[in-house]
Write a protein that holds these residues in place. Structure first.
Motif, PDB file in Angstrom:
ATOM      1  N   GLN A  71      -1.910   3.722  -4.677  1.00  0.00           N
ATOM      2  CA  GLN A  71      -2.679   4.622  -3.829  1.00  0.00           C
ATOM      3  C   GLN A  71      -1.944   4.893  -2.522  1.00  0.00           C
ATOM      4  O   GLN A  71      -2.557   5.208  -1.510  1.00  0.00           O
ATOM      5  CB  GLN A  71      -4.068   4.044  -3.550  1.00  0.00           C
ATOM      6  CG  GLN A  71      -4.998   4.155  -4.715  1.00  0.00           C
ATOM      7  CD  GLN A  71      -6.373   3.632  -4.371  1.00  0.00           C
ATOM      8  OE1 GLN A  71      -6.544   2.898  -3.411  1.00  0.00           O
ATOM      9  NE2 GLN A  71      -7.350   4.011  -5.157  1.00  0.00           N
ATOM     10  N   ASN A  72      -0.647   4.760  -2.565  1.00  0.00           N
ATOM     11  CA  ASN A  72       0.201   5.048  -1.421  1.00  0.00           C
ATOM     12  C   ASN A  72      -0.255   4.308  -0.170  1.00  0.00           C
ATOM     13  O   ASN A  72      -0.507   4.907   0.870  1.00  0.00           O
ATOM     14  CB  ASN A  72       0.253   6.564  -1.155  1.00  0.00           C
ATOM     15  CG  ASN A  72       0.880   7.298  -2.312  1.00  0.00           C
ATOM     16  OD1 ASN A  72       1.678   6.722  -3.026  1.00  0.00           O
ATOM     17  ND2 ASN A  72       0.536   8.549  -2.496  1.00  0.00           N
ATOM     18  N   LEU A  73      -0.394   2.985  -0.309  1.00  0.00           N
ATOM     19  CA  LEU A  73      -0.710   2.184   0.863  1.00  0.00           C
ATOM     20  C   LEU A  73       0.497   2.233   1.790  1.00  0.00           C
ATOM     21  O   LEU A  73       1.635   2.115   1.343  1.00  0.00           O
ATOM     22  CB  LEU A  73      -0.994   0.731   0.459  1.00  0.00           C
ATOM     23  CG  LEU A  73      -2.321   0.481  -0.246  1.00  0.00           C
ATOM     24  CD1 LEU A  73      -2.403  -0.955  -0.719  1.00  0.00           C
ATOM     25  CD2 LEU A  73      -3.492   0.803   0.660  1.00  0.00           C
ATOM     26  N   PRO A  74       0.254   2.423   3.089  1.00  0.00           N
ATOM     27  CA  PRO A  74       1.379   2.470   4.014  1.00  0.00           C
ATOM     28  C   PRO A  74       2.105   1.127   4.051  1.00  0.00           C
ATOM     29  O   PRO A  74       1.533   0.091   3.737  1.00  0.00           O
ATOM     30  CB  PRO A  74       0.717   2.786   5.361  1.00  0.00           C
ATOM     31  CG  PRO A  74      -0.724   2.527   5.178  1.00  0.00           C
ATOM     32  CD  PRO A  74      -1.035   2.590   3.726  1.00  0.00           C
ATOM     33  N   GLN A  75       3.351   1.185   4.448  1.00  0.00           N
ATOM     34  CA  GLN A  75       4.163  -0.023   4.453  1.00  0.00           C
ATOM     35  C   GLN A  75       3.872  -0.851   5.705  1.00  0.00           C
ATOM     36  O   GLN A  75       3.798  -0.333   6.810  1.00  0.00           O
ATOM     37  CB  GLN A  75       5.643   0.350   4.392  1.00  0.00           C
ATOM     38  CG  GLN A  75       6.529  -0.843   4.161  1.00  0.00           C
ATOM     39  CD  GLN A  75       7.972  -0.437   3.948  1.00  0.00           C
ATOM     40  OE1 GLN A  75       8.286   0.733   3.911  1.00  0.00           O
ATOM     41  NE2 GLN A  75       8.835  -1.407   3.827  1.00  0.00           N
ATOM     42  N   ALA A  76       3.702  -2.146   5.502  1.00  0.00           N
ATOM     43  CA  ALA A  76       3.435  -3.054   6.618  1.00  0.00           C
ATOM     44  C   ALA A  76       4.757  -3.516   7.227  1.00  0.00           C
ATOM     45  O   ALA A  76       5.785  -3.554   6.563  1.00  0.00           O
ATOM     46  CB  ALA A  76       2.634  -4.250   6.136  1.00  0.00           C
ATOM     47  N   PHE A  77       4.705  -3.867   8.517  1.00  0.00           N
ATOM     48  CA  PHE A  77       5.920  -4.351   9.188  1.00  0.00           C
ATOM     49  C   PHE A  77       5.758  -5.762   9.736  1.00  0.00           C
ATOM     50  O   PHE A  77       6.730  -6.406  10.100  1.00  0.00           O
ATOM     51  CB  PHE A  77       6.337  -3.391  10.315  1.00  0.00           C
ATOM     52  CG  PHE A  77       5.302  -3.219  11.399  1.00  0.00           C
ATOM     53  CD1 PHE A  77       5.239  -4.100  12.470  1.00  0.00           C
ATOM     54  CD2 PHE A  77       4.391  -2.182  11.337  1.00  0.00           C
ATOM     55  CE1 PHE A  77       4.284  -3.929  13.463  1.00  0.00           C
ATOM     56  CE2 PHE A  77       3.440  -2.011  12.328  1.00  0.00           C
ATOM     57  CZ  PHE A  77       3.374  -2.899  13.393  1.00  0.00           C
ATOM     58  N   ALA A  78       4.521  -6.256   9.804  1.00  0.00           N
ATOM     59  CA  ALA A  78       4.282  -7.603  10.325  1.00  0.00           C
ATOM     60  C   ALA A  78       3.075  -8.197   9.627  1.00  0.00           C
ATOM     61  O   ALA A  78       2.318  -7.497   8.958  1.00  0.00           O
ATOM     62  CB  ALA A  78       4.060  -7.556  11.836  1.00  0.00           C
ATOM     63  N   LYS A  79       2.902  -9.513   9.807  1.00  0.00           N
ATOM     64  CA  LYS A  79       1.822 -10.224   9.134  1.00  0.00           C
ATOM     65  C   LYS A  79       1.195 -11.224  10.098  1.00  0.00           C
ATOM     66  O   LYS A  79       1.889 -11.855  10.891  1.00  0.00           O
ATOM     67  CB  LYS A  79       2.396 -10.952   7.920  1.00  0.00           C
ATOM     68  CG  LYS A  79       1.379 -11.650   7.054  1.00  0.00           C
ATOM     69  CD  LYS A  79       2.092 -12.225   5.841  1.00  0.00           C
ATOM     70  CE  LYS A  79       1.109 -12.867   4.902  1.00  0.00           C
ATOM     71  NZ  LYS A  79       1.755 -13.345   3.678  1.00  0.00           N
ATOM     72  N   VAL A  80      -0.123 -11.358  10.007  1.00  0.00           N
ATOM     73  CA  VAL A  80      -0.842 -12.345  10.819  1.00  0.00           C
ATOM     74  C   VAL A  80      -0.789 -13.664  10.056  1.00  0.00           C
ATOM     75  O   VAL A  80      -1.245 -13.740   8.919  1.00  0.00           O
ATOM     76  CB  VAL A  80      -2.314 -11.907  11.038  1.00  0.00           C
ATOM     77  CG1 VAL A  80      -3.060 -12.952  11.833  1.00  0.00           C
ATOM     78  CG2 VAL A  80      -2.382 -10.553  11.719  1.00  0.00           C
TER      79      VAL A  80
END
Length: 167
Positions: free
Chosen positions: A74-83
């Motif tokens: 579903q074309n989830l945007p790309q993440a750049f960081a994580k909690v």
């Protein structure tokens, strides 16, 4: 008065004279043929039902796989960081941020302009007391969180630990 299993001969081995032997043997033969036909037909029905259910099971599994593939694409945007840590009672905890949330947008920082964690620190320092729009991916779904950096009893303005993702 003769069924399928009664003898057609008397005690001495002679054909019984009280019944029409030809008619009884013909009737028995016809009944046995019909029973055999019935067994063969029921076996075909059983095999057809097994095939039908096997096709339905395959179709159901294929539909589930397609639905899962569609959900993943579903074309989830790309993440750049994580909690990787959230302190209870902190601004991050109060806003609903959770451990393992993958950050897609943090205020004005996104995957296109993110270079290092200093980008996030700068946004947090300039937004103290003002709500920030944070978009995360949680369990495969895009979630928006309103986070207001502020001073609290603990360390920092957020009360969470963010690490960059290695892609």
């Amino acid at each position: 008065g003769v069924g399928m299993n009664e003898p057609l001969v008397d005690a001495e081995g002679f054909p019984r004279d009280d019944i029409d032997l030809y008619q009884v043997r013909t009737a028995r033969h016809n009944i046995i043929c019909l029973q055999n036909d019935h067994k063969a037909l029921m076996k075909q029905v059983e095999e057809a039902l097994h095939q039908l259910h096997a096709r339905e099971k395959e179709k159901h599994a294929k539909d589930e796989a397609e639905a899962l593939a569609e959900a993943m694409s579903q074309n989830l945007p790309q993440a750049f960081a994580k909690v990787n840590a959230v302190t209870p009672g902190s601004p991050a905890s109060i806003s609903g941020l959770q451990v393992d949330d993958e950050i897609v947008e943090f205020g004005s920082v996104n995957v296109n302009n993110f270079q290092n964690l200093q980008n996030i620190a700068t946004v947090v320092q300039h937004s103290e007391g003002r709500p920030l729009s944070v978009t995360v991916i949680r369990s495969g779904k895009k979630v928006h969180v309103g986070l207001t950096p502020k001073r609290w009893a603990g360390k920092g303005l957020l009360g969470c630990n963010i690490v960059p993702l290695q892609r």
